[in-house]
Design an enzyme around this catalytic site. Structure first.
Site, PDB file in Angstrom:
ATOM      1  N   CYS A 151       0.836  -1.194   0.000  1.00 29.93           N
ATOM      2  CA  CYS A 151       0.000   0.000   0.000  1.00 29.93           C
ATOM      3  C   CYS A 151       0.879   1.256   0.000  1.00 29.93           C
ATOM      4  O   CYS A 151       0.620   2.215  -0.747  1.00 29.93           O
ATOM      5  CB  CYS A 151      -0.925  -0.006   1.208  1.00 29.93           C
ATOM      6  SG  CYS A 151      -2.136   1.339   1.236  1.00 29.93           S
ATOM      7  N   CYS A 152       1.924   1.240   0.812  1.00 27.09           N
ATOM      8  CA  CYS A 152       2.848   2.373   0.849  1.00 27.09           C
ATOM      9  C   CYS A 152       3.541   2.566  -0.495  1.00 27.09           C
ATOM     10  O   CYS A 152       3.783   3.692  -0.927  1.00 27.09           O
ATOM     11  CB  CYS A 152       3.898   2.175   1.942  1.00 27.09           C
ATOM     12  SG  CYS A 152       3.284   2.402   3.626  1.00 27.09           S
TER      13      CYS A 152
ATOM     14  N   CYS B 158      -0.256   8.563   6.707  1.00 26.58           N
ATOM     15  CA  CYS B 158      -1.684   8.467   6.392  1.00 26.58           C
ATOM     16  C   CYS B 158      -2.498   8.467   7.681  1.00 26.58           C
ATOM     17  O   CYS B 158      -2.038   8.000   8.730  1.00 26.58           O
ATOM     18  CB  CYS B 158      -1.956   7.202   5.583  1.00 26.58           C
ATOM     19  SG  CYS B 158      -1.268   7.249   3.920  1.00 26.58           S
TER      20      CYS B 158
ATOM     21  N   CYS C 298      -2.970   5.108   9.487  1.00 29.15           N
ATOM     22  CA  CYS C 298      -1.736   4.407   9.844  1.00 29.15           C
ATOM     23  C   CYS C 298      -0.852   5.168  10.830  1.00 29.15           C
ATOM     24  O   CYS C 298       0.245   4.705  11.145  1.00 29.15           O
ATOM     25  CB  CYS C 298      -0.945   4.099   8.577  1.00 29.15           C
ATOM     26  SG  CYS C 298      -1.827   3.021   7.421  1.00 29.15           S
TER      27      CYS C 298
ATOM     28  N   CYS D 104       8.212   3.531   5.513  1.00 29.10           N
ATOM     29  CA  CYS D 104       7.205   3.373   4.466  1.00 29.10           C
ATOM     30  C   CYS D 104       7.835   3.017   3.127  1.00 29.10           C
ATOM     31  O   CYS D 104       7.140   2.607   2.205  1.00 29.10           O
ATOM     32  CB  CYS D 104       6.385   4.650   4.309  1.00 29.10           C
ATOM     33  SG  CYS D 104       7.361   6.068   3.751  1.00 29.10           S
TER      34      CYS D 104
END
Length: 252
Positions: free
Chosen positions: A124-125, A214, A217, A246
């Site tokens: 996702c990162c 984010c 997170c 990240c």
């Protein structure tokens, strides 16, 4: 003419000359003067990044400021960017992930895939941060970062300047505040009345955000916790808080 203005310097020689400078503002001045819009401060609006923005502004030369907008930032971050733009009379370039890539990732793994495993969190990162950063680096020869050695164990050897290989060419990554402490950063901020995101200011309860990623997170930390403990907090029982990254500051 200073040695940094010598156009015949190799990348390795330039890296050495920059790394030998003690004054962060001098680094910014010479490199923005030499590389102009091929150099940029890349920041999420955190403390070190704001110190760099202020220093660059004080130099009186045009300069770029960029941020990776994951589309999941805190509302306070977007509001803060507007204040920074107004204060320093600049435009912060927002580099976002491709909408179709996000759509495909969510369709395959779900919207909250980062809770499933560290591997999916890193994926996702990569989609939201690393890939946009790769596109930004295509436009840069110099990348100014706010990394400091006191931020975590994994960053304790951060150099002031390093060669970053990107798409078969070299980008000079410069960390002007690498040897600064948090106390030095706050002292400079207070002395120069530099804007600070409200989330980064300690609250009455003692908690505060050490870093801003984010919105889902990132959580506040309490006094005594490692500085990276608030990032992906659900991994704290299985990962070292000081090693959590990240991917932006690994080899891209």
């Amino acid at each position: 003419m200073t040695e940094l203005e010598n156009q015949n310097l190799t990348n390795k020689e330039l890296c050495y000359q920059v790394g030998s400078l003690q004054n962060p503002q001098e680094m910014l001045f010479h490199l923005f003067k030499r590389f102009k819009n091929r150099a940029a401060i890349v920041t999420s609006g955190q403390l070190s990044g704001m110190v760099l923005v202020h220093m660059a502004h004080e130099n009186g030369l045009p300069f770029r400021v960029c941020t990776i907008d994951t589309l999941r930032l805190f509302p306070e971050v977007y509001e803060f960017f507007e204040k920074v733009e107004s204060r320093y009379n600049l435009r912060i370039e927002r580099i976002q992930p491709h909408a179709q890539t996000i759509k495909s990732m969510v369709a395959q793994h779900g919207e909250y895939l980062f809770f499933d495993s560290k591997k999916k969190q890193e994926y996702c990162c990569h989609v939201r941060k690393v890939e946009p950063m790769q596109r930004l680096l295509n436009t840069l020869d110099v990348w100014f970062s706010g990394l400091r050695r006191d931020q975590s164990d994994s960053r304790r050897h951060v150099p002031k300047a390093e060669i970053h290989e990107h798409n078969e060419r070299s980008v000079l990554k410069v960390n002007p505040l690498a040897d600064w402490t948090a106390d030095q950063v706050w002292e400079f901020i207070n002395e120069n009345d530099i804007p600070v995101n409200s989330l980064l200011k300690p609250q009455d309860t003692g908690h505060y955000y050490e870093s801003l990623g984010c919105i889902i997170c990132t959580t506040p930390i309490m006094p005594g916790e490692p500085k990276r403990a608030g990032r992906w907090r659900w991994q704290n029982s299985t990962s070292s808080e000081n090693s959590k990254e990240c991917g932006l500051h690994f080899a891209i």
